[in-house]
Structures are given as C-alpha cells and as structure tokens.
Design an enzyme around this catalytic site. Structure first.
Site, PDB file in Angstrom:
ATOM      1  N   LYS A 111      11.684  -3.624  -9.174  1.00  0.00           N
ATOM      2  CA  LYS A 111      11.046  -2.729 -10.152  1.00  0.00           C
ATOM      3  C   LYS A 111      11.909  -2.583 -11.401  1.00  0.00           C
ATOM      4  O   LYS A 111      11.405  -2.479 -12.517  1.00  0.00           O
ATOM      5  CB  LYS A 111      10.825  -1.357  -9.509  1.00  0.00           C
TER       6      LYS A 111
ATOM      7  N   HIS B 281       6.507   3.843   5.581  1.00  0.00           N
ATOM      8  CA  HIS B 281       6.006   3.566   4.245  1.00  0.00           C
ATOM      9  C   HIS B 281       6.042   2.067   3.970  1.00  0.00           C
ATOM     10  O   HIS B 281       7.039   1.430   4.295  1.00  0.00           O
ATOM     11  CB  HIS B 281       6.814   4.333   3.206  1.00  0.00           C
TER      12      HIS B 281
END
Length: 889
Positions: free
Chosen positions: A556, A150
């Site tokens: 984030k 990923h």
C-alpha cells in the site's frame, strides 16, 4: 445456461445442473417475470464480452440502461440470483479440484500429481537426496499456519453450511454408482438446499463479535484440519515409501496451528484483556471436548477382552492407579468394562479430560476452584497414557486391531494439544514502548499500553493454568527498532512471564517489519538485538528469533514491485545476519489472499523465497476467506497441506529451482532498479497527486465497505486519511471496482523504462525464465490483470469529479502499458496462456460478475444523489462481487 467454452466437461455439466436448479428456484420463489429479467441481464452481459466490437458496445449500453431503469424492488432478487450462482460455481470448482486429484491418483500410470508429497519426494530422490537425509529434515521440520479473522468471510456461516451440504451431495454423486432412486433423491436434496439457500438472508444483521470469529476459525480446525493433521504421519509415510521403497518410520506431525483471533489487538478495541482470557479458555474447552469425543469413539474400537489377549503388567498397574484416583469413574463404568482393560483405560482417560474440562468451564464462569488432582495438567500427561495403550496393544498382538487409530490420536494431540490452535498476541509497538516507559517510572501508559500489560498478565495466568504452549508469541506491529523489541521484552518480564531456571521470558517477542523503511532496516535491528547481553541469553534459552515480514502495508505504501523487492532483500539479509550471529531464525510471512497482499500459489511462493530463508521452518498467515477454499473440505485441506509441506521440503533440501550464482548480482540489481521505477510511478499517483484521494473515495465503494458487517475490526487503525486505512479495505475497494490497481500499478512503467534500454527486454526475459522469485511476481501480476476489467472500472471512474479525469486516463494508460509489457516479458500472446485452469475460471465468472458491477455503479450513483433504500442492495453487490472475484482483501 449458455455453453461455456474451454471448460472441462464434468465441470461444465455440474455448473449447468446447479444453474438449472437455481433457475427453477427463482421461478418458484420470485416468479417468471423476475427470472426472465435476470436472464435478460445475463444475456446482455455475455453479449458484452462476445461477438463483434460494435455488438459488445451496444450490449454494454443496453445493459447499463436496463439497470438504470430498474427499481430497487427488482434489483435485490436479480443481485441475489447472480451472487447465489457464484456460490454454486465456487462449490463446483472446489468439487472439480477434488475430482481431478482423485482421477489422477486412481489413474496411477500418469505418476503422482504435481506438487503432491509423493511427487516432491520422488523429485528429491532423483536429485540425490538420501532417505536418511530426508528423514533427518522431516524429524526437525516445523510448519506453522496462523489462522486470522481478517479479511473475514463476506458470507455468513449459515450460508456456508448449506453450500457444504451441497458439496457432499456432489461428491457422493461422483464417488458412488447411484441407483435411479438414489439419483432422484440426490437431485431432490440439491434442490432443497438451493431453495433453503435462496430463502436465507446472505447478509449479517450486525457485525460479528470476536467470539463469533473465534468460533468460525475453530470450526475449520474441529471439522477438517484436526483429522488431516492426525493423518499426516501416514500421508508422509505413504509418500516416502512410494519414493524410496522403504518405510519412513515413526514421525510426529510437522504442522502446527496458531490463531490471532481473540489475541490481535492491532487496531481492534474489541480485543480486551477479558476477551483475550475468555478466548484462551474457549480454545481449551473446545479442545478438551474434541479430545473427549475422540476417546469415546476409540472406546468402540478397543474392545479386546482379557480372555483372548495378553494384558501387560504396565496396563494392569495403570488401571489400579486410575481406579484409586477416579473412584466415581470406576463406580460408573467398572462393571460395564469388566474384562475389557483397554476400554476401561479409555474411560479413565475420558474422566481425566472431563475433570479438566469442568475446571476450565468453571474458570470461564468465574469460579476459582483448583484443578482437581485427577485432571490432566498438560497434553504430555495424556500422551503418556496413549503411548501406554499403544505399547500394551502391541504386546497383545493388536498391531492390526486398533494401534493405527491410537497413533492417529497421538499425532492429533501432538499437533493441537488441548487448545486446538495456539493463540498469539499482536499489539502495536508503540503500546510496548509506552508500557515499558511507565514501568521505569515514566508517565502513565497510554490506553494501548495499559491493555497490553493487562493482556500479558492474563497470558501469565493462562500459562500457569495450561502450560506455556497455550500462548507464547507476542507480535509487535509497525516495529522499527531494537528498542521496540526490548520494551516488549521488559513488559513480559515485569508481567511474570519469566522462567528463572532458564533465564528467559516464556514468550517470544516477534517484530513485524511492514513498511519499506522497516523492511530495509530490519537487519540492523537484529544486529542490535543480538548484541544485547540479556536478550541474547533469552534467545539462547528459547532457541529461535522469530521475525514477521508484512506483505500488505508495504504494498500500500510503495506499490507491488517495490514491496516485492524490499521483501526479498529483507529476507535475504535477515537470514544472513542470523547465520553470522549463530541464531536460529524463523521467518513469519504475513501474507494475505490477494496478490497485493502477498497472495499467490502456495508452493511456488515458498520455492521462490531466498536461498536459506526456510531451513525446515515455515510460518505464514492463513486469512479469513482463504480458509473456505483451502480448508472447507478434507480433500482441499489435504492438498493445501501437501503443497505447503512439499514446498518447504524442496526449499530446505535445496532442490528447488534456483537462480544461478553468476546471474544473481545482475538480476537483483535490475530488480531493485525496477522497484525504484515502480515506486516512483506508484507514489506519484497514490501519495503525491492531490486529486487521488477524492478520486479513490468517489470511484470505489470504500465508504460502503466500512459499513459492511464482515468483521469485528474497524477499517482504519485510527482516525485519519488514506495513511490510516488498513490494507484490507484498500485492496477490497479496488477489487470491487474491478481496477485492482494495488496488484499492478507501476509495473508497466518500470518494465517499459528498463525494457526499452538496449538489451533491457532480453534481460527481463532472462530474469523471468531463470529467477523463480521474479517469475512468481510477474505471473501474479498477469493473474491480476486478467481478473481486472478496465472498461467496467471506467464506469466507476465516471462517478468521480470531472477534475480527476486526467488521473483516470493515467491509470488506463498504465493498465494498457502493463498488459503489453507483461506479455512481452513472458513471451505470451495472451495473459495466462500457460494456465488454462485459471483462464477458464475467469472466463466462467466474469460475465456473471459484470451485472453486479453495473448495478453497483448505478446504486452508488443513486445513493450519492440522496435516494433512500439503497444500502441493502449495495451491500448485496459488495458481497456478491466478493464471492464472484473470490477476494475481499
């Protein structure tokens, strides 16, 4: 194809050639009308970025109107034209990087290429590092690259294979003086590949399985990286001798390859215990096949006859023993290898590898026969035979008749063993806590806890079959306490992953500190672990405590500046705690490819790490899309490996640029203050403004990204809102709408607040010039700002509810503020003024990404209005923009 300004001539010529061939293919396959439509879109996009301001506005309006009227039947070929063009541009840029490296090496007079091992070793010599000291560090140095799935490639492997064939054609044209006929053949072959590329569906029909991802990652190892690791000792020796004027001597490859693919259970329900076990056996089977192939090739080299060479007693005795152990090999090849002892030995080696392979394939098929006596038990057994070949050939005066090839194979076996890449396990810390509690008589474990225990049992079985080296790392995501690590430690022992003789587990438990609180609390966690008597005995036996620091979730959570400051604090403090406790620490950097997830130039990133935090050991993730542009071709892989190794050497020998000790307290205090200012600005937007989530959902293609079949793992860890969204789709969505706010939001406010104080700008300028870490952070922000396009992002923002308009104006203002203040801190009039290559790459791409962005906005509008048949062209825009921006997440 318009002229491309400020671009190296060979690069421009290659882009023009492949662009012209693509144009011919579009006319042939889709017709003149489609080609003319694509050309009109392209010209308007270029006009939007050039000429007077009024002309740019008019071109943007005309382009938007044209795309608004475009029927879906025409949209798809136009989208495919631009996305295919970007595949070709990426290919040409890769080839140009290789060309520049070769030209630099051929020229010679300009000195070694910056960042290369030769340049690094010359710098070390000039810094006073002795040959003996450098040898000592090289002997103990270990660099581990952990390959992950990923973010998975947005492109299919089928498509990538075609571009690789094109790459080889370009490279052959560069390296050879072709005859007119050969030039014509090469041109025709390029046209064929582009035609086949056009006729191939660039979208997957369904999501890849974990098994597909395993094959994809191992392709890079088998086809490129294995050879480069085998050559690495020679590369190091060459650079060392050029710098120090003496040979380096025998040295093992310092690079090791690991993988998460098939072992990463964090939020991926498809990684079951059965999939994990099959992945381990797939690694072993593919590794044994690869080694068997290498041994067979070596058989065509070591053809020495006993008539013309001396055969050592050791080799003769070994052949006699092999003949008894492998009678079927002797019966088949004895006559063919009569009088050729080295070739015969290789046939026996091949037979032992084949016996091990048959056993592994039988286990994958469910058979339970024991491992044959003749089969290799471990890489050490194979290495013993290879060293015997090397010694005996040296005795036979064959030092220049095959020894080098044996040594390369020895280097390969040392680097990849029988498994190509060592598999690692990752699981949420909460699963370890649940599993450990159940082992102590508590409630039944959660599903995650059950899965972890089952996987640990499979790991024990694999270690008993293949040795500890097949899989010996357990990473705990979202770890926050010593109890998390001790729970996993207990689970490992209960699962039989224990060595009584050494008094330790046969697995390293690695806490992954991801969020701000965990990063700041990590040093305390280590102190607690180091005072736990049983765990400390385990560490003494294992020799190292590995700690992973995450670059994604912290960004984030609190924004780029606060995450960057927390990572620096954590790495400095973790290093200090381990030093005080007398424990060897290995930091594992969970970097992504984008700036918001810790991306950036590899060597600069290593050099900017806190003093003492490397110490000859470096480990980092290499994620999905990075594999293609770093490792798809041998020259790219070699350059990447040299940059990483060079950075580790410079840092470990304390020859990297460093912050002056007298400046450090003031600079770090200022950076922490900046981080807090940036955190407040970022949190106020993302987490505290109730309008943000509706804006995010409307102004980015986040819902469409979840539907894109690019990876086996879901976009969220669990059901929930923004807090459960993974960092990858979070960054991907902002990259798609060209705002890329995770890479810069809050930076401008922080720089302005501190820089507006008396002496503030002077302090920031000094920090940028003198502190490598701060320099790297600001340069990465500048790169993201240069890739962003706030005007296009405004078109996405117009899709959001009217009530969110003030929020978008706030984002626009922060973007302008950040650009202004970054330029003030760097002293540049234009972003990236000191990086011409990156400037030209962005200039080359942006005009061709713009039409896909304009069309994506229009398709989002149509889909949300209820129009059918928008899904496929929307997915094409997602894939195309990802290729153009060279990022997914």
């Amino acid at each position: 194809m318009p002229p491309i300004r400020h671009v190296d001539l060979p690069l421009r010529q290659d882009v023009r050639l492949l662009g012209q061939l693509l144009g011919e293919v579009i006319i042939e396959q889709e017709g003149q009308a489609v080609f003319e439509l694509e050309e009109r879109v392209r010209r308007l996009s270029i006009d939007r970025r050039r000429g007077p301001k009024s002309g740019r506005r008019a071109a943007a309006s005309e382009l938007a109107a044209l795309l608004r009227r475009m029927p879906l039947s025409q949209a798809e070929p136009v989208l495919r034209a631009f996305s295919t063009y970007f595949r070709l541009v990426n290919l040409v840029e890769q080839n140009h990087r290789i060309r520049r490296t070769r030209e630099h090496e051929v020229a010679g007079s300009r000195g070694p290429q910056r960042g290369s091992l030769e340049a690094v070793m010359q710098s070390l010599r000039q810094a006073g590092v002795s040959a003996a000291r450098l040898r000592e560090v090289l002997q103990s140095m270990r660099v581990t690259l952990t390959l992950t799935a990923h973010p998975t490639q947005a492109a299919r492997r089928t498509v990538l294979e075609k571009t690789y064939r094109l790459a080889r054609l370009l490279e052959n044209r560069d390296r050879c003086q072709l005859t007119p006929r050969e030039k014509a053949d090469t041109h025709a072959a390029m046209r064929e590949e582009i035609s086949a590329l056009w006729q191939t569906d660039e979208l997957r029909r369904e999501r890849p399985t974990v098994g597909d991802e395993v094959k994809n990652v191992l392709w890079y190892v088998e086809e490129v990286l294995a050879e480069q690791l085998a050559l690495m000792p020679e590369t190091l020796d060459w650079a060392f001798e050029r710098a120090y004027g003496e040979p380096l001597g025998v040295l093992a490859t310092p690079v090791r390859l690991h993988s998460w693919v098939g072992g990463d259970m964090d939020g991926n329900p498809l990684v079951t215990p059965e999939v994990f076990a099959d992945t381990l056996r797939a690694h072993r089977a593919r590794g044994l096949r690869a080694l068997r192939t290498q041994i067979a090739r070596l058989g065509w080299v070591l053809t020495q006859s006993e008539r013309h060479t001396h055969v050592s007693e050791e080799l003769q005795a070994s052949l006699e023993q092999d003949a008894r152990a492998l009678p079927e090999v002797m019966a088949r090849y004895g006559a063919r290898t009569e009088g050729e002892p080295w070739r015969r030995k290789l046939r026996f080696i091949e037979g032992r590898l084949q016996a091990a392979l048959v056993y592994v394939e039988g286990r994958r098929a469910g058979r339970t026969e024991p491992l044959p006596d003749a089969a290799y038990r471990s890489p050490a057994d194979l290495l013993a035979d290879l060293h015997l070949l090397e010694r005996s050939l040296q005795e036979a005066k064959g030092g220049h008749a095959g020894v080098r090839k044996i040594q390369r194979l020895i280097a390969l076996v040392r680097a990849v063993g029988f498994h190509l890449a060592e598999l690692e396990v990752r699981a949420p810390a909460e699963d370890a806590r649940s599993a450990a509690a159940s082992l102590k008589g508590g409630p039944e474990p959660t599903e995650g806890g059950k899965r972890l225990l089952a996987v640990l049992h499979r790991m024990r079985e694999a270690q008993s079959e293949s040795g500890e080296g097949c899989c010996r790392t357990l990473i705990l995501s979202m770890a926050s306490s010593a109890e998390d690590v001790l729970a996993a430690f207990e689970c490992a022992r209960a699962s039989g992953l224990w060595d009584e003789a050494r008094g330790c587990a046969t697995v390293d438990v690695v806490p992954l500190f991801e969020q701000l609180g965990a990063l700041d609390d990590g040093p305390r966690v280590l102190r607690e672990l180091f005072t736990h008597a049983e765990y400390r005995r385990h560490l003494t036996a294992r020799g190292v405590q590995e700690v992973m620091v995450g670059y994604s979730d912290s960004g984030k959570e609190v924004g780029l500046l606060a995450a960057s400051a927390a990572l620096y604090r954590a790495q400095s403090a973790l290093t200090q705690v381990a030093r005080e406790a007398g424990v060897r620490l290995r930091l594992f950097h969970g970097r992504g490819e984008t700036v918001a997830r810790g991306g950036g130039p590899a060597q600069q990133a290593i050099l900017a790490l806190p003093p003492g935090s490397v110490g000859g050991t470096y480990k980092a993730t290499e994620q999905g899309e990075a594999l293609d542009h770093k490792y798809a071709r041998p020259e790219l892989a070699r350059r990447t490996l040299e940059l990483v190794l060079g950075g580790v050497l410079l840092h470990s020998l304390d020859a990297q640029p460093r912050l002056a000790p007298e400046e450090e307290p003031a600079f770090r205090a200022a950076f922490d203050e900046l981080a807090e200012m940036g955190r407040r600005a970022y949190r106020a937007l993302v987490w505290e403004d109730e309008r943000f989530v509706p804006f995010f959902q409307a102004a980015t293609p986040i819902e469409e990204i979840a539907a894109l079949p690019i990876g086996s793992r879901p976009s969220k860890r669990a059901a929930g809102g923004l807090e459960s969204l993974r960092a990858i789709p979070w960054v991907f969505s902002w990259t798609q709408n060209r705002a890329i706010i995770p890479g810069w939001y809050g930076v401008g406010s922080a720089l302005e607040e501190l820089g507006s104080r008396p002496g503030g700008l002077t302090l920031l300028t000094r920090m940028y010039r003198q502190w490598p870490y701060f320099h790297a952070v600001i340069d990465n922000v500048a790169m993201v700002l240069a890739k962003s396009d706030i005007a296009i992002a405004s078109r996405y923002a117009a899709l959001a509810p009217e009530s969110t308009r003030p929020l978008w104006e706030r984002i626009r203002a922060e973007y302008s503020r950040t650009r202004r203040w970054v330029k003030r801190v760097t002293g540049e009039k234009r972003l990236l003024a000191n990086n011409r290559q990156l400037q030209q790459s962005i200039a080359l791409r942006n005009p061709y990404i713009d039409p896909m962005s304009f069309l994506q906005v229009e398709l989002l509008r149509r889909k949300r209005a209820g129009e059918d048949q928008c899904d496929r062209p929307l997915l094409l825009t997602l894939a195309g923009i990802a290729v153009g921006m060279r990022n997914t997440g």
